[in-house]
Design an enzyme around this catalytic site. Structure first.
Site, short mmCIF file in Angstrom:
data_model
loop_
_atom_site.label_atom_id
_atom_site.label_comp_id
_atom_site.label_asym_id
_atom_site.label_seq_id
_atom_site.Cartn_x
_atom_site.Cartn_y
_atom_site.Cartn_z
N LYS A 79 0.96 -1.06 -0.11
CA LYS A 79 0.10 0.08 -0.01
C LYS A 79 0.90 1.11 0.11
O LYS A 79 1.99 1.19 0.64
CB LYS A 79 -0.76 -0.07 1.40
CG LYS A 79 -2.03 1.17 1.35
CD LYS A 79 -2.91 0.73 2.49
CE LYS A 79 -3.68 1.71 2.48
NZ LYS A 79 -4.87 1.42 3.71
N SER A 154 -9.60 1.92 3.02
CA SER A 154 -8.77 2.69 2.15
C SER A 154 -7.73 1.93 1.25
O SER A 154 -7.15 2.53 0.51
CB SER A 154 -8.03 3.71 3.27
OG SER A 154 -7.24 2.99 3.98
N SER A 178 -9.94 -0.72 7.06
CA SER A 178 -9.47 -0.40 5.59
C SER A 178 -8.84 -1.67 5.26
O SER A 178 -8.17 -1.45 3.99
CB SER A 178 -8.32 1.03 5.79
OG SER A 178 -9.17 2.02 5.95
#
Lengths: 473, 98
Positions: A79, A154, A178
Site C-alpha cells: 500500500k 482505504s 481499511s
C-alpha cells in the site's frame, strides 16, 4: 510458459520455484504482464517499481543457496503508505507526490530478508481516510469484480492488485476497517492483526493507537503465511509486543458469539443479514455452537472512533508543513508556507478530518469529546474481554452494505463513515479480526463474514477461517 | 458550527481555506458532532460496566531507550536533504522566523 495465476497460492508457487518449474523472474514477469494489461483501467498500482527484476534476481540467489522460505520470490504489492527505501511513498496525497522514502519500514525490512518481491505501490484513500479509495489524489481504483463498483477502502488498490491477478498477495493497513472492508468488496481474505503484533515503523501514520498493517490473500492460508512473515517484534516501534509476551494457541471452545442487537441496528442490507444467517448455519454444520451474546457498548464504537481517529490525525498530519519534505509552496512568510502548502497538498476529506480533530482537541471540547471517548474505549475493550471468556470468536457481516457504485457515498460523509460500523470495534479494542468471503449475490457482488478473536489469538481466526472457507466453496 | 468557529480551527490547523469550503465544513460538522456526541450517552448508560479502572493488561507504560547516538555521523544526511524543498550548505532553508 503460461503460469496459472488465477488459482496460484504461496505454497504452490514455492513448490514450483523449488522444483524449478519456473523461475522467480518468470513468475514476476507473468504478474507484470497482467499489470500492463489491466492496470490502465483498474488503477490498482500507482507505480510499478523499477527494480522489480533486481529483486527477483536476489530471490533466485536465495533458492540457489538453499536459503529460500515460503515468502521468497513471492510477487506482492505494498500500500502507498509503506516506506520502501529509495522509492516514492505518497499516501495517495499530492503533499507527498515526490517523497522518496529514506528508510525501509519494519515490514518491508523483514520481507526483504525473506526475499519477497515488491511489485509496486497501490492506490488508497488519501492518508487512509475513506472507505472507497475515492479520496485518492491519483484517481479512483475500479473493483476488478465489476468496474462500475468501488473496491472499498482505504486499501482499495491493494485488494484490486490481488483480485485482478496483478499480485499474489498484498499488504494493507487498517485503522477502522481499511483492510477488512475492501477485502469484503473484492471477495478476498483480509486480516487486521492484534495491535502491536506487526510493526508500524515506517508506516505513514493516520491514527497511531488504531493503525495496524495486515495481509490480503485469496485464501486464509496465504493470509496466514504473510502474517507469520511480518508477525515480529520491532524495537523501533514502541508499541510492538515482545516475543515473550505473545501467546501460544490453546484449544477452541467451539463456541461462536453473535451480538444480535448490534446486528439489528438500522442500516444493514437485508440480503447481507440473510447471507449472515446462512453463514451461521454453515458454521453450525461444522460443529460450532452459535450463541447470542449481549454487547451493550459495542454500538458506540463508531462514535468513539470518529472522535479518537480525527484527533490523532490532526496531530499526525501536523508534520506536513512544507519544511522538511513534501509539497512546499512559495510564499512571503513562514505562516503562509504552512497554510498554502497544506491547502494545496491535502484533499477535501483530509482537510475536513484535520479540522474535526482540531475541534475535538481544543479547549472547552476536549473533555466532552476526546476524554469521554477514551473512557468509553476502555469500557468497550473490557466488554469484549469478558465476552471472550465464553466464546472463541464474535461474528458479524464485514460491511453493513454491499459494494456501492462510484459517487454514491462520497458526498455524504456520515453514510460513508457508517460503512465501518462492524469493523471499528476491533480497532477500538486492539483485537484481531478477519474478513472471509461468504458467497455472492445474484449480481455477482460478494458477501463477507467478519470474525473477531481475543487479543493475540490470530490462530483462532485462521482455524475457523479455513474451516469456513472449505464449506463456502 | 459558525463560519467564525471554522475560521479559528483552520488557523489552528495551519490550513488556508476558502470561505466556500469553510461554510460547507461548518454545515457538515453539525451532524457529525451530533453522531459522535453519543459517547456522552455511553458514559451515562446504566448498562455500562465502566468503573473508571483499567484492567492490568491495559496499563500503558512508557518505552524508553538510552539517550545515546546510534548512527554514524552524517549517515542519513544526504538522503534526508534530497527530500528537502530548499537547502543551502547542508541546512534546510526556511522563511524568516524572527
Amino acid at each position: 510458459m503460461k503460469i496459472d495465476l488465477k488459482d496460484l497460492t504461496i505454497e504452490k508457487a514455492h513448490e514450483a520455484l523449488e522444483k524449478g518449474e519456473y523461475t522467480v523472474t518468470e513468475l514476476v514477469n507473468a504478474y507484470l504482464e497482467v499489470i500492463k494489461e489491466k492496470n490502465g483501467e483498474i488503477n490498482a498500482y500507482l507505480e510499478v517499481y523499477d527494480d522489480v527484476l533486481d529483486q527477483a534476481h536476489k530471490a533466485e540467489e536465495m533458492f540457489k543457496e538453499g536459503r529460500a522460505t515460503l515468502m521468497t520470490g513471492i510477487p506482492m504489492a505494498l500500500k502507498d503508505n509503506m516506506l520502501f527505501e529509495g522509492h516514492i511513498a505518497s499516501a495517495s496525497s499530492k503533499i507527498l507526490e515526490n517523497y522518496k522514502a529514506t528508510y525501509d519500514s519494519g515490514v518491508v525490512s523483514q520481507l526483504k530478508k525473506q526475499g519477497a518481491v515488491f511489485l509496486g505501490r497501490t492506490n488508497m484513500d488519501e492518508f487512509a481516510m475513506g472507505s472507497s479509495t475515492e479520496t485518492s489524489a491519483y484517481g479512483n481504483t475500479k473493483n476488478p469484480l465489476n468496474t462500475d463498483y468501488v473496491p472499498g477502502g482505504s486499501s482499495g488498490g491493494a485488494v484490486s492488485s490481488v483480485a485482478m491477478n496483478g499480485a499474489l498477495v498484498a499488504l494493507g493497513s487498517d485503522t477502522g476497517g481499511s483492510i477488512r472492508q475492501p477485502a469484503a468488496f473484492t471477495s478476498l481474505v483480509g486480516l487486521k492483526p492484534s495491535y502491536g503484533t506487526v510493526s508500524r515503523f515506517g508506516i505513514i501514520s493516520m491514527g497511531s493507537s488504531l493503525d495496524q498493517v495486515g495481509p490480503f490473500g485469496k485464501t486464509v492460508r496465504d493470509t496466514e503465511i504473510l502474517f507469520n512473515a511480518i508477525n515480529n517484534y520491532d524495537e523501533k516501534d514502541s508499541t510492538s509486543i515482545k516475543k515473550e509476551d505473545r501467546l501460544t494457541p490453546h484449544p477452541l471452545k467451539k463456541k461462536i458469539g453473535v451480538p444480535r442487537s448490534f446486528l439489528s441496528l438500522d442500516g444493514t442490507d437485508k440480503e447481507i443479514l440473510q447471507n449472515f444467517e446462512e453463514s451461521c448455519n454453515k458454521l453450525e454444520s461444522l460443529g460450532y455452537e452459535i450463541v447470542d451474546i449481549s454487547l451493550p457498548l459495542i454500538k458506540y464504537s463508531l462514535a468513539v472512533y470518529y472522535i479518537i481517529c480525527p484527533a490523532e490525525v490532526s496531530s499526525n498530519l501536523a508534520r506536513y508543513d512544507g519544511i522538511r519534505y513534501g509539497l512546499s509552496e512559495k510564499a512571503n512568510n513562514l505562516l503562509d508556507v504552512y497554510t498554502k502548502s497544506r491547502k494545496n497538498g491535502f484533499g477535501r476529506e483530509v482537510r475536513r478530518r484535520i479540522l474535526l480533530g482540531t475541534y475535538i482537541l481544543s479547549h472547552g471540547y476536549y473533555d466532552a469529546y476526546y476524554n469521554t471517548a477514551i473512557k468509553v474505549r476502555e469500557a468497550i475493550k473490557e466488554e469484549l474481554v469478558k465476552a471472550f471468556l465464553d466464546v472463541d470468536v464474535i461474528i458479524t457481516p464485514t460491511s453493513p452494505v454491499m459494494p456501492f457504485k462510484f459517487g454514491e457515498k462520497i458526498n455524504d460523509p456520515i453514510s460513508m463513515y457508517l460503512s465501518d460500523l462492524f469493523s471499528v470495534p476491533a480497532n477500538i479494542a486492539g483485537v484481531p479480526a478477519i474478513s472471509v468471503p461468504s458467497g455472492k449475490n445474484k449480481d455477482g457482488l460478494p458477501f463477507s463474514l467478519h470474525m473477531m478473536a481475543p487479543f493475540l489469538r490470530e490462530d483462532i481466526l485462521f482455524t475457523i477461517g479455513k474451516d469456513f472457507e472449505k464449506i463456502v466453496q | 458550527m459558525k463560519l467564525e468557529d471554522v475560521k479559528k480551527l483552520a488557523n489552528l490547523a495551519r490550513i488556508d481555506m476558502s470561505e466556500e469550503e469553510m461554510t460547507i465544513i461548518a454545515k457538515d460538522f453539525d451532524p457529525i458532532l451530533a453522531y459522535v456526541g453519543q459517547v456522552q450517552e455511553a458514559l451515562k448508560s446504566n448498562e455500562s460496566i465502566f468503573d473508571g479502572k483499567q484492567s492490568e493488561d491495559h496499563f500503558l507504560h512508557n518505552v524508553m531507550r538510552e539517550d545515546i547516538v546510534t548512527n554514524k555521523g552524517r549517515e542519513y544526511t544526504e538522503n534526508i536533504l534530497a527530500d528537502a524543498p530548499d537547502i543551502e550548505n547542508g541546512f534546510l532553508k526556511v522563511k524568516q522566523i524572527l
